[in-house]
Every structure is written in structure tokens, then in C-alpha cells.
Design a protein around this motif. Structure first.
Motif, mmCIF file in Angstrom:
data_model
loop_
_atom_site.group_PDB
_atom_site.id
_atom_site.type_symbol
_atom_site.label_atom_id
_atom_site.label_comp_id
_atom_site.label_asym_id
_atom_site.label_seq_id
_atom_site.Cartn_x
_atom_site.Cartn_y
_atom_site.Cartn_z
ATOM 1 N N ASN A 152 -62.129 59.769 -75.969
ATOM 2 C CA ASN A 152 -64.356 59.663 -76.119
ATOM 3 C C ASN A 152 -64.167 59.213 -74.910
ATOM 4 O O ASN A 152 -66.004 59.009 -74.885
ATOM 5 N N ARG A 153 -63.977 59.765 -73.885
ATOM 6 C CA ARG A 153 -63.891 58.565 -71.726
ATOM 7 C C ARG A 153 -64.347 59.395 -71.323
ATOM 8 O O ARG A 153 -62.611 59.387 -70.347
ATOM 9 N N PRO A 154 -65.349 60.825 -71.133
ATOM 10 C CA PRO A 154 -65.017 62.152 -69.857
ATOM 11 C C PRO A 154 -65.060 61.237 -68.479
ATOM 12 O O PRO A 154 -63.840 61.575 -67.458
ATOM 13 N N ASP A 155 -65.007 59.856 -68.191
ATOM 14 C CA ASP A 155 -64.668 59.270 -66.834
ATOM 15 C C ASP A 155 -63.614 59.058 -66.653
ATOM 16 O O ASP A 155 -63.367 58.919 -65.445
ATOM 17 N N ARG A 156 -63.159 58.871 -67.758
ATOM 18 C CA ARG A 156 -60.743 58.648 -67.298
ATOM 19 C C ARG A 156 -60.417 59.641 -67.685
ATOM 20 O O ARG A 156 -59.101 59.433 -67.586
ATOM 21 N N GLN A 157 -61.016 60.822 -67.367
ATOM 22 C CA GLN A 157 -59.689 62.009 -67.872
ATOM 23 C C GLN A 157 -59.802 63.131 -67.173
ATOM 24 O O GLN A 157 -58.544 63.407 -67.070
ATOM 25 N N GLY A 158 -60.181 62.477 -65.727
ATOM 26 C CA GLY A 158 -59.597 63.234 -64.800
ATOM 27 C C GLY A 158 -57.901 63.644 -64.243
ATOM 28 O O GLY A 158 -57.871 64.796 -63.865
ATOM 29 N N TYR A 159 -57.656 62.811 -64.294
ATOM 30 C CA TYR A 159 -55.913 63.185 -63.717
ATOM 31 C C TYR A 159 -55.579 63.837 -65.171
ATOM 32 O O TYR A 159 -53.880 64.155 -65.370
ATOM 33 N N HIS A 160 -55.499 63.069 -66.357
ATOM 34 C CA HIS A 160 -54.760 63.670 -67.293
ATOM 35 C C HIS A 160 -55.367 65.068 -68.281
ATOM 36 O O HIS A 160 -54.991 65.297 -69.656
ATOM 37 N N LEU A 161 -56.151 65.761 -67.550
ATOM 38 C CA LEU A 161 -56.876 67.434 -67.545
ATOM 39 C C LEU A 161 -56.189 68.385 -68.149
ATOM 40 O O LEU A 161 -56.355 68.704 -69.416
ATOM 41 N N PRO A 162 -54.337 68.374 -67.575
ATOM 42 C CA PRO A 162 -53.627 68.868 -68.198
ATOM 43 C C PRO A 162 -53.225 68.296 -69.075
ATOM 44 O O PRO A 162 -52.077 69.397 -70.529
ATOM 45 N N TRP A 163 -53.027 67.195 -69.647
ATOM 46 C CA TRP A 163 -52.610 66.834 -71.071
ATOM 47 C C TRP A 163 -53.632 67.005 -71.537
ATOM 48 O O TRP A 163 -53.185 67.023 -73.453
ATOM 49 N N LEU A 164 -55.008 66.673 -71.715
ATOM 50 C CA LEU A 164 -55.783 67.134 -72.621
ATOM 51 C C LEU A 164 -55.793 68.699 -73.379
ATOM 52 O O LEU A 164 -55.685 69.510 -74.171
ATOM 53 N N PRO B 91 -52.985 49.996 -63.360
ATOM 54 C CA PRO B 91 -52.919 51.690 -63.987
ATOM 55 C C PRO B 91 -51.925 51.516 -62.607
ATOM 56 O O PRO B 91 -51.321 51.312 -61.868
ATOM 57 N N ALA B 92 -50.539 52.092 -63.524
ATOM 58 C CA ALA B 92 -50.047 52.314 -63.050
ATOM 59 C C ALA B 92 -49.603 53.397 -62.253
ATOM 60 O O ALA B 92 -50.802 54.485 -61.793
ATOM 61 N N ARG B 93 -48.929 53.504 -60.989
ATOM 62 C CA ARG B 93 -48.497 54.089 -59.158
ATOM 63 C C ARG B 93 -48.268 55.878 -60.138
ATOM 64 O O ARG B 93 -47.269 55.577 -60.392
ATOM 65 N N GLY B 94 -48.607 56.851 -59.001
ATOM 66 C CA GLY B 94 -48.405 57.956 -59.551
ATOM 67 C C GLY B 94 -48.516 58.904 -60.737
ATOM 68 O O GLY B 94 -48.265 59.749 -60.464
ATOM 69 N N ILE B 95 -50.008 58.499 -61.531
ATOM 70 C CA ILE B 95 -50.758 59.250 -61.790
ATOM 71 C C ILE B 95 -51.067 60.472 -61.784
ATOM 72 O O ILE B 95 -51.512 61.217 -62.380
ATOM 73 N N GLY B 96 -51.556 60.601 -60.439
ATOM 74 C CA GLY B 96 -51.785 61.645 -59.989
ATOM 75 C C GLY B 96 -50.688 63.228 -60.589
ATOM 76 O O GLY B 96 -51.476 63.864 -60.293
ATOM 77 N N ALA B 97 -49.468 63.339 -59.960
ATOM 78 C CA ALA B 97 -49.007 63.698 -60.091
ATOM 79 C C ALA B 97 -47.671 63.688 -61.283
ATOM 80 O O ALA B 97 -46.921 63.999 -62.093
ATOM 81 N N LEU B 98 -48.463 62.938 -62.481
ATOM 82 C CA LEU B 98 -47.989 62.583 -63.342
ATOM 83 C C LEU B 98 -47.241 63.773 -64.465
ATOM 84 O O LEU B 98 -46.869 63.865 -65.169
ATOM 85 N N TRP B 99 -48.481 65.162 -64.692
ATOM 86 C CA TRP B 99 -48.507 66.014 -65.557
ATOM 87 C C TRP B 99 -47.964 67.046 -64.323
ATOM 88 O O TRP B 99 -48.201 68.617 -64.943
ATOM 89 N N ALA B 100 -48.181 67.317 -63.162
ATOM 90 C CA ALA B 100 -47.845 67.725 -62.747
ATOM 91 C C ALA B 100 -46.786 68.577 -62.427
ATOM 92 O O ALA B 100 -45.716 68.217 -62.664
ATOM 93 N N PRO B 101 -46.105 70.305 -62.892
ATOM 94 C CA PRO B 101 -45.018 70.321 -63.262
ATOM 95 C C PRO B 101 -44.085 70.458 -61.281
ATOM 96 O O PRO B 101 -44.761 71.087 -60.428
ATOM 97 N N VAL B 102 -43.463 69.642 -61.743
ATOM 98 C CA VAL B 102 -42.083 69.890 -61.060
ATOM 99 C C VAL B 102 -41.808 70.631 -59.794
ATOM 100 O O VAL B 102 -41.972 70.718 -58.184
ATOM 101 N N ARG B 103 -41.496 71.960 -60.577
ATOM 102 C CA ARG B 103 -41.370 72.915 -59.654
ATOM 103 C C ARG B 103 -41.963 73.702 -58.433
ATOM 104 O O ARG B 103 -41.683 73.643 -57.699
ATOM 105 N N GLU B 104 -43.353 72.761 -58.659
ATOM 106 C CA GLU B 104 -44.976 73.489 -57.488
ATOM 107 C C GLU B 104 -44.397 72.137 -56.431
ATOM 108 O O GLU B 104 -44.378 72.768 -55.498
#
Length: 334
Positions: A33-45, A240-253
């Protein structure tokens, strides 16, 4: 201005870490419900929306009503965990056992922070029968857990546990001052007065009184920081936990091609996925492989001197050796 936590000497000895599946669930609900908090979580969405059947019938409006942008959020639906390894089922049982009178006041304070919410029909309904409200909110949280968080919990838990390990090392190396300095820009520690301050638009003070402080990393609280759980809840700061930027990234990249040629793609992916210590289950979930397959690769990598393993409670976590770090980074080991 801010939320001030005043430490006594006993409190300095009672700072500890924990993680909470229930907290991640209610923060995931808030993030939707908060677009301002969704940046790193767009792959999850995107994954949630691709599985439309999972979101069908999940009406989160009663929970959103109790999550104002500023002010008091309802504590009883996300109580601080009782221990470091608490399960969602254990936390849900605590939520279901909430005293209706306490829950009513908790909800009233939250509703009062959103203009018009107290006098709205849903708000009046929550307060008119708090026992029913507790049951229905607990049921809704359980459904939200099953859809929003449980399928991704191994990955989320690995991130949170890695954060706790990192900050535990900072605490061991530099004490509380070094620990608090690295948690969040909105957090400041005054060693002279033994006061921890969270920047806020309002002012509130709390004397810890020997209970110490619970520190809890969160993936979904980003970019903010949360605190201020009122008595009888354990004083807690959620950051906020460290490493959120890579949370949803595919490892193979992130697997270097030369390393894949040297070890084979699958084993190289496993090695590169271990940016922080993790268990077989967490790695399997992140890589989309069977746990048995990941376990076999881990055994080979450990025998080759690229990994070490250590038991933490019921889990065995794997960590890269200096040689493995050099191989994955492309830098010389010596």
C-alpha cells in the motif's frame, strides 16, 4: 525531537538480535500500500501479480487501516518476537491471544492517526467488537503470510540472518557505539548519557528499565526505521537489513563466466550465491534447485577448500573461504 531510549547499565548487557516472520508479514502488507517503499521489492511485486490466484480474495484494507503513514501502528498484530528462532505459528498464537481490551485501545490509537478513520464504518466495526477484530485480523495475517511471505521466507530469512551475523561481528569488534553507528542514518547513540535516539517529527522518551533493547533487521521496513513499542512489549528497534538491493536479483547474473567454465555453471552459481553465510535450504530456494542438488554441490566445494561450514542451532550454514572470495571477485587471493 525523536524517540529516545534511555539505557541503564543493566540494559547494556541485554541488547540482543532477533528476527520475526510476523513482522515481515505485516511490513509486506504495508509495502503493498506504499509505492514509496516498493523500489527494491518490484521483482517480488511482479511475482505476486503473476500469480493472480494467490492475491484473489486477499482484502488487506482492515490491516491498512491500522497502519498510518505517521504515528502509532497497532503493536499487537506484530509483537516483538520472544526469541531469535520464533516461528510464524508461535507468533500467530500470541496475536490470537491478545487481550481484547488492550487490542481495542491499541487499534483506537492507530485509527486516531489517520483522519476520519475513527469515525469510518470499518473503524467503528473494529472497536465495537475487539474480540472478533482480533480473530479476523489474525486470520487475515495468516492468509497474508501464506501468499506474500512464506513462499519467499528461506530467501528473506537468509538475508536477515546474514545481517545479524554482520552486526554481531561489529558489536564484538567495536562495542555498542560501533554497532549503533552502522544500523541506520536516523539512529544516533550518545555514550555520555547512554541514550539511543531515533529521529522523529514527534518527541517521546522511554526508560528501558533493565529490559534491554531488541534489535531486529527487516527487509520490508526499508527505507525507514521503526521503534517505540509501548509497554508491555519489549523495547525494540527495527532497521533495514543489509543487502536488500540484491535480495530479489537472480544469482546467475552475478556469476563470472570464467568461474563458470572452471567449476561448471551450477557449482559456480552456488559459490556466488554465498555472499553471506546461508543454509542449504536458503540456497536451494534462491537458486531454484532441489535441496539435494545444492547439498551435493556444497559438499564438493567444501572438499575443495572453497567453503567452511558451521552449525547454528538446527541449521548448518556455509561460508566462502578467502580463496573462494578471491575466485568470485576476480581478485588475487594472496
Amino acid at each position: 525531537m525523536g524517540l529516545l531510549h534511555h539505557f541503564g547499565h543493566e540494559d547494556l548487557l541485554r541488547c540482543r538480535f532477533a528476527l520475526s516472520p510476523a513482522w515481515e508479514t505485516q511490513e509486506a502488507v504495508r509495502t503493498l500500500n506504499r509505492p514509496d517503499r516498493q523500489g527494491y521489492h518490484l521483482p517480488w511485486l511482479r511475482r505476486l501479480r503473476a500469480d493472480a490466484a494467490g492475491l484473489d480474495g486477499l482484502d488487506l484494507r482492515p490491516l491498512w487501516l491500522l497502519m498510518p503513514r505517521r504515528g502509532h501502528s497497532t503493536d499487537f498484530i506484530s509483537p516483538p518476537p520472544s526469541g531469535p528462532g520464533v516461528s510464524f505459528e508461535e507468533e500467530l498464537a500470541l496475536i490470537r491471544a491478545a487481550d481484547p481490551a488492550v487490542a481495542r485501545e491499541d487499534m483506537r490509537k492507530a485509527l486516531a492517526c489517520t483522519p476520519g478513520a475513527l469515525d469510518s464504518e470499518p473503524g467503528r466495526s473494529l472497536l465495537a467488537d475487539p474480540a472478533r477484530a482480533v480473530r479476523e485480523l489474525a486470520d487475515l495475517l495468516e492468509r497474508a503470510w501464506r501468499v506474500l511471505v512464506e513462499p519467499y521466507w528461506p530467501r528473506l530469512r537468509a538475508l536477515l540472518e546474514a545481517d545479524i551475523l554482520f552486526h554481531s561481528r561489529r558489536l564484538a569488534a567495536g562495542g555498542l557505539e560501533a554497532l549503533f553507528d552502522g544500523l541506520h542514518p536516523g539512529l544516533s547513540w550518545d555514550s555520555a548519557s547512554l541514550t539511543l535516539t531515533i529521529e522523529r517529527h514527534s518527541h517521546h522518551e522511554r526508560v528501558l528499565g533493565g529490559r534491554g533493547l531488541l534489535l531486529m533487521p527487516s527487509a520490508f521496513v526499508w527505507p525507514g526505521i521503526a521503534g517505540g513499542f509501548d509497554p508491555p512489549w519489549q523495547p525494540t528497534v527495527v532497521y533495514p537489513a543489509r543487502g536488500i538491493g540484491a535480495l530479489w536479483a537472480p544469482v546467475r547474473e552475478h556469476t563470472p563466466a570464467p568461474l563458470a567454465r572452471l567449476l561448471g555453471r551450477a557449482r559456480a552459481d552456488v559459490l556466488c550465491a554465498l555472499e553471506e553465510p546461508a543454509s542449504t535450504t536458503a540456497l536451494a530456494h534462491r537458486l531454484g534447485l532441489a535441496p539435494s542438488t545444492v547439498s551435493a554441490h556444497l559438499a564438493v566445494l567444501r572438499d575443495a577448500g572453497l567453503l567452511i561450514s558451521a552449525r547454528h542451532g538446527h541449521q548448518v550454514r556455509y561460508e566462502r573461504t578467502p580463496l573462494a572470495i578471491a575466485l568470485t571477485s576476480g581478485e588475487p587471493a594472496g
